[in-house]
Scaffold this motif. Structure first.
Motif, PDB file in Angstrom:
ATOM      1  N   PHE A 223      -2.034   8.100 -11.287  1.00  0.00           N
ATOM      2  CA  PHE A 223      -1.940   7.380 -12.543  1.00  0.00           C
ATOM      3  C   PHE A 223      -3.288   7.335 -13.253  1.00  0.00           C
ATOM      4  CE2 PHE A 223       1.692   4.938 -10.351  1.00  0.00           C
ATOM      5  CZ  PHE A 223       2.626   5.830 -10.834  1.00  0.00           C
ATOM      6  N   ASP A 224      -3.281   6.840 -14.497  1.00  0.00           N
ATOM      7  CA  ASP A 224      -4.508   6.777 -15.290  1.00  0.00           C
ATOM      8  C   ASP A 224      -5.475   5.731 -14.759  1.00  0.00           C
ATOM      9  OD1 ASP A 224      -3.354   8.674 -16.981  1.00  0.00           O
ATOM     10  OD2 ASP A 224      -2.493   7.144 -18.293  1.00  0.00           O
ATOM     11  N   LYS A 225      -4.911   4.626 -14.249  1.00  0.00           N
ATOM     12  CA  LYS A 225      -5.728   3.508 -13.789  1.00  0.00           C
ATOM     13  C   LYS A 225      -5.164   2.967 -12.476  1.00  0.00           C
ATOM     14  CE  LYS A 225      -6.687   2.051 -18.562  1.00  0.00           C
ATOM     15  NZ  LYS A 225      -6.555   0.945 -19.551  1.00  0.00           N
ATOM     16  N   ARG A 226      -5.914   2.087 -11.856  1.00  0.00           N
ATOM     17  CA  ARG A 226      -5.410   1.402 -10.670  1.00  0.00           C
ATOM     18  C   ARG A 226      -4.251   0.504 -11.081  1.00  0.00           C
ATOM     19  NH1 ARG A 226      -9.294   1.931  -6.593  1.00  0.00           N
ATOM     20  NH2 ARG A 226      -8.281   0.307  -5.358  1.00  0.00           N
ATOM     21  N   VAL A 227      -3.195   0.521 -10.299  1.00  0.00           N
ATOM     22  CA  VAL A 227      -2.007  -0.258 -10.655  1.00  0.00           C
ATOM     23  C   VAL A 227      -1.483  -1.015  -9.446  1.00  0.00           C
ATOM     24  CG1 VAL A 227      -1.337   1.366 -12.472  1.00  0.00           C
ATOM     25  CG2 VAL A 227      -0.375   1.627 -10.166  1.00  0.00           C
ATOM     26  N   LYS A 228      -0.696  -2.037  -9.761  1.00  0.00           N
ATOM     27  CA  LYS A 228       0.053  -2.797  -8.773  1.00  0.00           C
ATOM     28  C   LYS A 228       1.526  -2.640  -9.095  1.00  0.00           C
ATOM     29  CE  LYS A 228       0.844  -7.559  -7.209  1.00  0.00           C
ATOM     30  NZ  LYS A 228       0.439  -8.986  -7.395  1.00  0.00           N
ATOM     31  N   LYS A 229       2.352  -2.459  -8.081  1.00  0.00           N
ATOM     32  CA  LYS A 229       3.793  -2.304  -8.302  1.00  0.00           C
ATOM     33  C   LYS A 229       4.437  -3.669  -8.509  1.00  0.00           C
ATOM     34  CE  LYS A 229       6.488  -0.868  -4.950  1.00  0.00           C
ATOM     35  NZ  LYS A 229       7.127   0.004  -3.948  1.00  0.00           N
ATOM     36  N   LEU A 230       5.241  -3.778  -9.576  1.00  0.00           N
ATOM     37  CA  LEU A 230       5.913  -5.022  -9.914  1.00  0.00           C
ATOM     38  C   LEU A 230       7.378  -5.030  -9.503  1.00  0.00           C
ATOM     39  CD1 LEU A 230       4.521  -5.577 -13.531  1.00  0.00           C
ATOM     40  CD2 LEU A 230       3.642  -6.539 -11.391  1.00  0.00           C
TER      41      LEU A 230
END
Length: 250
Positions: A223-230
């Motif tokens: 992905f483009d940035k660090r993410v957290k799954k919702l």
């Protein structure tokens, strides 16, 4: 052979891409199993002339099995169904817009099969999901490609993220020559595009619904940035593990 091949395709890439790709593969590996998942058109009828030409071509190809969708389906579903249909536990998944030259001596498949023996798990080829190997056991453990992504795009990044979540490691990439990713912009006309041929729906679902950008923690992956799954993942094809454990008892 200890692997199958899955190719995803649709009508606009038949003559220019699919025919030469399968022809070259069969020149190098005549007996390899190929599953061809064929997409229908989005907001248009399946062309009868295409259906006839496709089946006529495949009828003359040894060990080729089409899975035809009359209506438009997600790339995630096409990948899942193709991999499930394949008879081998290791599956080489290919886009249709690839060039694998035939008759080059020590060609792609010679080197690929050497790599396959050394790498039992899932891996990308040349850092791309246009050509990758999936291990069915890992696919079941991680979870199948997310079919809530109803168009094309983001299904690879989502799987990559979940693979890291499951195993604590990234999917490796193996460099292999003699395979050319053409990256065609030829796409179905019916769905709303986001970036190039990718569906805007898929991008919006990933960015606005399933994941959230975070500054601390999370994981970036593809992905483009660090993410957290919702949004939690639903269990898809829940009986596949049971089938694999018990199919020899039938």
């Amino acid at each position: 052979m200890n692997y199958s091949i899955v190719i995803t395709t649709f009508d606009k890439r038949f003559q220019e891409f699919l025919i030469p790709l399968i022809t070259n593969i069969k020149h190098e590996r005549p007996d390899v199993e190929i599953i061809i998942t064929v997409n229908g058109s989005c907001r248009a009828s399946f062309k009868e002339s295409y259906r006839q030409a496709l089946l006529a071509f495949l009828a003359n190809q040894n060990n080729c099995f089409p899975v035809v969708f009359p209506n438009f389906q997600s790339l995630a579903k096409m990948w899942n169904r193709g991999i499930l249909t394949a008879s081998q536990d290791r599956v080489l998944v290919l886009n249709d817009d690839l060039n694998i030259p035939a008759g080059t001596g020590h060609g792609f498949f010679d080197q690929f099969e050497t790599v396959l023996e050394a790498h039992p798990g899932t891996f990308k080829i040349n850092n791309s999901f246009s050509h990758y190997v999936i291990n069915k056991y890992e696919l079941i453990e991680v979870g199948f490609f997310d079919e809530r992504l109803l168009g094309l795009g983001e299904e690879d990044g989502d799987f990559y993220w979940r693979y890291h979540e499951r195993y604590g490691r990234e999917i490796p990439s193996i460099s292999l020559p003699n395979i050319d990713n053409i990256c065609s912009d030829i796409a179905d006309d019916g769905y709303t595009k986001g970036i190039r041929t990718a569906a805007k729906f898929n991008r919006d679902y990933i960015k606005k619904v399933k994941y959230k950008d975070v500054l601390i923690g999370g994981y970036k992956g593809m992905f483009d940035k660090r993410v957290k799954k919702l949004v939690p993942d639903e269990q898809q094809y829940p009986y596949e593990a049971f089938y694999r454990l018990n199919k020899d008892k039938v």
